[in-house]
Design an enzyme around this catalytic site. Structure first.
Site, PDB file in Angstrom:
ATOM      1  N   ASP A 120       0.872  -1.273   0.041  1.00 38.91           N
ATOM      2  CA  ASP A 120      -0.059   0.021   0.033  1.00 38.91           C
ATOM      3  C   ASP A 120       0.739   1.286   0.080  1.00 38.91           C
ATOM      4  O   ASP A 120       0.400   2.310  -0.399  1.00 38.91           O
ATOM      5  CB  ASP A 120      -0.986   0.076   1.432  1.00 38.91           C
ATOM      6  N   ARG A 155     -14.178   0.544 -25.909  1.00 39.23           N
ATOM      7  CA  ARG A 155     -15.080   0.317 -24.686  1.00 39.23           C
ATOM      8  C   ARG A 155     -14.181   1.125 -23.597  1.00 39.23           C
ATOM      9  O   ARG A 155     -13.128   1.519 -23.693  1.00 39.23           O
ATOM     10  CB  ARG A 155     -14.788  -1.086 -24.130  1.00 39.23           C
TER      11      ARG A 155
END
Ligand code: F6P
Length: 289
Positions: A120, A155
């Site tokens: 993290d 997309r």
């Protein structure tokens, strides 16, 4: 001299390099256990039991990692403190949450060393943590494998990264990927703006990449809501998930882990514990806890 090493929280690529480097220094004097749970249960083994040299360059954590929220409760914490006091140094790998646990141990007389070991990168005082670079690279590689198909169909795709409360992985990976939008906080999520961007890009035959940190929203539901508004453009969602933790440690993370291990050895040698080892401008810094 008896040194204990443990990983609190999630495993992170490069932890094995860190553990192996400590093992090369302390040999039979290095012990390990499964996070704070192993410390509480006093299930502590010589580190050799986990074959650290065999796993040195592998991802994962050979001494096992563990979440143990009970550690915050007095009755568990006090037992852990007593067990920790059997060691001349207790080295804890973890993120910001684990750092608070280490501070509590230190406040109760444990000779602790804290080392940022988490994908993290949520330990503010350190420029990086063991595993962060690999996690970012894993996101970049996964999305690079995804985009040719997204572009072929014009997309939009919403990619979710890990990070818990910290946006560092999303931010670093999103920038490397040239994402159209990077969302690291709830307040940044503007569905109308996203729909308008996807539509505009679709009309120009361009795919859209949106990178979002986990725990902000359900990205599958977000993709469904957006798809209704932007049709005929389509919106997909993709969670990178634990690939971010399980991937082969990058050269950078192996080097970061090696530096942290040498900083830890230095910290133990100073006899000034408790200490947190941080990395800044490529050098370890020893900070009194
Ligand atoms: O702290 C590391 C981390 O990978 C976070 O990014 C994530 O929120 C969490 O651990 C996932 O934990 P678990 O593997 O227990 O689901």
């Amino acid at each position: 001299m008896k040194v204990l090493v443990l990983a609190s929280g999630g495993d992170a690529p490069g932890m094995n390099k860190f553990i192996a480097t400590l093992y090369k220094k302390y040999g039979k004097s290095l012990y390990a256990c499964r996070g704070f749970k192993g410390l509480y249960e006093n299930e502590i083994f010589p580190a050799s039991h986990f074959k650290p040299l065999k796993h040195e360059n592998e991802p994962g954590c050979c001494i096992y990692a563990c979440r143990f929220p009970e550690f915050k409760e007095k009755k568990y914490f006090e037992v852990a403190v007593q067990n920790a006091k059997n060691f001349d140094a207790v080295v804890v790998l973890g993120g910001n949450g684990s750092k608070r646990g280490v501070r509590a141990l230190a406040d109760n007389g444990v000779r602790a060393v804290f080392v940022p070991g988490t994908i993290d990168n949520d330990v503010e005082e350190s420029a990086t943590s063991i595993g962060f670079d690999t996690a970012v690279t894993s996101v970049v590689n996964a999305v690079n494998g995804l985009m040719p198909s997204m572009r072929s169909h014009t997309r939009a795709v919403i990619v979710e990264t890990m990070g818990r409360n910290c946006g560092e992985i999303a931010l670093a990976a999103g920038k490397k990927l040239g994402a159209e939008v990077i969302i690291t906080q709830k307040e940044q999520l503007d569905e109308e703006a996203l729909a308008s961007l996807i539509k505009t890009r679709y009309e120009k035959n361009l795919a859209t990449l949106i990178v979002i940190k986990e725990n902000i929203c359900d990205i599958a539901k977000l993709a469904t809501r957006l798809a209704k508004v932007v049709a005929p453009a389509e919106v997909k969602s993709f969670v990178v998930g634990h690939l971010q933790r399980g991937s082969q440690p990058s050269a950078k993370d192996l080097s970061v882990a090696h530096k942290f291990a040498h900083g830890t050895i230095k910290a133990i040698g100073t006899d000034a514990l408790p200490i947190a080892v941080m990395l800044r401008a490529g050098h370890t810094i020893l900070k009194k806890i």
